[in-house]
Design a protein around this motif. Structure first.
Motif, mmCIF file in Angstrom:
data_model
loop_
_atom_site.group_PDB
_atom_site.id
_atom_site.type_symbol
_atom_site.label_atom_id
_atom_site.label_comp_id
_atom_site.label_asym_id
_atom_site.label_seq_id
_atom_site.Cartn_x
_atom_site.Cartn_y
_atom_site.Cartn_z
ATOM 1 N N ALA A 57 0.860 -1.185 0.000
ATOM 2 C CA ALA A 57 0.000 0.000 0.000
ATOM 3 C C ALA A 57 0.890 1.227 0.000
ATOM 4 C CB ALA A 57 -0.879 0.011 1.244
ATOM 5 N N HIS A 58 0.376 2.338 -0.524
ATOM 6 C CA HIS A 58 1.128 3.597 -0.389
ATOM 7 C C HIS A 58 0.759 4.261 0.938
ATOM 8 C CE1 HIS A 58 3.171 7.264 -1.123
ATOM 9 N NE2 HIS A 58 2.094 7.974 -1.356
ATOM 10 N N HIS A 59 -0.494 4.544 1.136
ATOM 11 C CA HIS A 59 -0.911 5.226 2.369
ATOM 12 C C HIS A 59 -0.848 4.286 3.572
ATOM 13 C CE1 HIS A 59 -3.347 7.940 -0.532
ATOM 14 N NE2 HIS A 59 -2.170 8.471 -0.290
ATOM 15 N N PRO A 60 -0.616 4.844 4.775
ATOM 16 C CA PRO A 60 -0.602 4.011 5.982
ATOM 17 C C PRO A 60 -1.884 3.192 6.084
ATOM 18 C CG PRO A 60 0.116 6.242 6.504
ATOM 19 C CD PRO A 60 -0.362 6.269 5.081
ATOM 20 N N LEU A 80 4.531 1.812 2.052
ATOM 21 C CA LEU A 80 5.655 2.746 1.891
ATOM 22 C C LEU A 80 5.076 4.103 1.521
ATOM 23 C CD1 LEU A 80 8.028 0.417 -0.158
ATOM 24 C CD2 LEU A 80 8.369 1.165 2.212
ATOM 25 N N HIS A 81 5.119 5.033 2.447
ATOM 26 C CA HIS A 81 4.517 6.341 2.193
ATOM 27 C C HIS A 81 5.570 7.417 1.937
ATOM 28 C CE1 HIS A 81 1.722 9.826 3.360
ATOM 29 N NE2 HIS A 81 1.377 9.395 2.168
ATOM 30 N N LEU A 82 6.176 7.932 3.022
ATOM 31 C CA LEU A 82 7.123 9.034 2.857
ATOM 32 C C LEU A 82 8.250 8.754 1.860
ATOM 33 C CD1 LEU A 82 6.630 11.669 4.395
ATOM 34 C CD2 LEU A 82 8.650 11.171 5.742
ATOM 35 N N LEU A 108 8.365 6.997 -0.892
ATOM 36 C CA LEU A 108 7.939 7.110 -2.289
ATOM 37 C C LEU A 108 7.567 8.558 -2.624
ATOM 38 C CD1 LEU A 108 5.935 3.827 -2.972
ATOM 39 C CD2 LEU A 108 8.394 4.196 -2.697
ATOM 40 N N ASP A 109 7.006 9.275 -1.642
ATOM 41 C CA ASP A 109 6.689 10.690 -1.875
ATOM 42 C C ASP A 109 7.960 11.525 -2.012
ATOM 43 O OD1 ASP A 109 3.991 10.249 -1.932
ATOM 44 O OD2 ASP A 109 3.639 10.850 0.146
ATOM 45 N N GLU A 110 9.004 11.165 -1.262
ATOM 46 C CA GLU A 110 10.269 11.894 -1.367
ATOM 47 C C GLU A 110 10.890 11.684 -2.752
ATOM 48 O OE1 GLU A 110 11.684 14.213 0.159
ATOM 49 O OE2 GLU A 110 13.739 14.129 -0.575
ATOM 50 N N VAL A 122 5.888 21.197 -1.883
ATOM 51 C CA VAL A 122 5.595 20.704 -0.527
ATOM 52 C C VAL A 122 4.927 19.339 -0.647
ATOM 53 C CG1 VAL A 122 4.521 21.251 1.687
ATOM 54 C CG2 VAL A 122 5.375 23.098 0.232
ATOM 55 N N HIS A 123 5.768 18.320 -0.681
ATOM 56 C CA HIS A 123 5.318 16.937 -0.875
ATOM 57 C C HIS A 123 6.270 16.069 -0.062
ATOM 58 C CE1 HIS A 123 3.728 13.388 -2.651
ATOM 59 N NE2 HIS A 123 4.630 13.218 -3.600
ATOM 60 N N GLY A 124 5.775 14.911 0.365
ATOM 61 C CA GLY A 124 6.639 14.042 1.156
ATOM 62 C C GLY A 124 6.740 14.511 2.598
ATOM 63 N N GLY A 151 -0.019 13.111 -8.503
ATOM 64 C CA GLY A 151 1.182 13.485 -7.749
ATOM 65 C C GLY A 151 1.820 12.288 -7.066
ATOM 66 N N ASP A 152 1.005 11.434 -6.471
ATOM 67 C CA ASP A 152 1.538 10.235 -5.824
ATOM 68 C C ASP A 152 2.181 9.287 -6.839
ATOM 69 O OD1 ASP A 152 1.308 10.541 -3.093
ATOM 70 O OD2 ASP A 152 -0.717 9.708 -2.973
ATOM 71 N N ARG A 153 1.624 9.269 -8.043
ATOM 72 C CA ARG A 153 2.147 8.350 -9.058
ATOM 73 C C ARG A 153 3.584 8.682 -9.478
ATOM 74 N NH1 ARG A 153 -3.197 7.832 -12.901
ATOM 75 N NH2 ARG A 153 -3.953 5.834 -12.082
HETATM 76 FE FE LIG Z 1 1.879 10.106 -1.341
#
Ligand SMILES: [Fe+2]
Ligand SMILES: [Fe+2]
Length: 274
Positions: free
Chosen positions: A62-65, A132-134, A136-138, A198-200, A250-252
């Motif tokens: 999953a991406h989100h917690p 994995l959230h932060l 992948l956003d970073e 402002v992401h991650g 954006g997440d993609r």
């Molecule tokens: Fe994200």
């Protein structure tokens, strides 16, 4: 064919994001090895875990917690906002003050969560499962920053908000998105001299974080998404521009780079809406 372990999936993400350890919003709920067919979705609940089984997947990302520590300790990763603000010239005390209301809300939200429901389903199924959230956003944030900087360096005039949008649209995730990049605060013909992607940082910083950037000379803030009431607050006294690029698109950006690497290692990736 050799598969991949949940630890290796974590290690690839950390390496690509330049991180040393897993941030608080990312977690291995059920460790596993030899995963060959990985189901990937932005959000995973019990239904997606069962579907993974149905589709013959032997691991789920999953991406989100999705539960556990990643939900309970989620507010910790919001402090990344302070680092990003300070990097962009915001006074540290002002940055912390701007973040405070967000953290207070996130702590109460985490406290209310039924945090073990989804991990319990994965455990009952014996299905390797992580989020994995932060990291992948970073990965995505760095790509967006580089893309804008490169585009801007080729302009022979002052960069505008529209130029920033055009730069982002050179990325396939935005060019192909169903959600157009929007400017809910400010205007496309404004100059974009100092830009903050402002992401991650867990989630967007809402009105207070955008205001802190504006008060310290950043004229263009880029968020993935922004709640309508937060946009309204910012429009009362517009001091800068907010660009929202779209949540899924954006997440993609980060997710696609990461999954390309996982695929390159011979793992079959089954994408669910992402
Ligand atoms: Fe994200
Ligand atoms: Fe997201």
């Amino acid at each position: 064919m050799a598969g991949i372990s949940t630890d290796e999936l974590v290690a690839i993400a950390l390496e690509m994001a330049g991180m040393r350890r897993l941030p608080a919003d990312s977690e291995v709920y059920v460790p596993g090895r030899e995963i060959q067919r990985l189901l990937v979705a932005l959000d995973v609940g019990a239904a997606e875990l069962l579907l993974a089984r149905e589709l013959g997947c032997d691991g789920v990302l999953a991406h989100h917690p999705a539960g556990g520590r990643a939900i309970l300790r989620f507010p910790e990763v919001l402090t990344r906002h302070v680092e990003l603000m300070v990097e962009h010239g915001v006074d540290p005390a002002a940055a912390k003050a701007a973040l405070q209301p967000l953290v207070a809300r996130a702590v109460l939200r985490a406290h209310a969560a039924n945090y073990d429901q989804v991990p319990a389903v994965a455990r009952a199924l014996g299905l390797p499962f992580l989020n994995l959230h932060l990291p992948l956003d970073e990965i995505g944030r760095r790509i967006m920053v580089e893309t804008i900087e490169q585009y801007r360096s080729q302009l022979d005039r002052e960069c505008t908000v529209q130029d920033v949008i055009d730069a982002l649209r050179t990325l396939p995730e935005f060019a192909e998105a169903e959600t157009p990049i929007m400017v809910p605060v400010g205007a496309v013909d404004r100059p974009a001299r100092r830009i903050a992607v402002v992401h991650g940082a867990g989630t967007n910083g809402g009105a207070p974080v955008a205001q802190a950037y504006f008060a310290h000379g950043v004229d263009t803030v880029i968020y993935l998404h922004l709640a309508p009431e937060e946009a309204e607050r910012l429009r009362i006294e517009p001091a800068g521009t907010v660009i929202v690029v779209g949540h899924l698109a954006g997440d993609r950006v980060g997710i696609n780079r990461y999954l390309a690497e996982v695929t390159r290692r011979g793992i079959e990736v089954v994408r669910l809406g992402v």
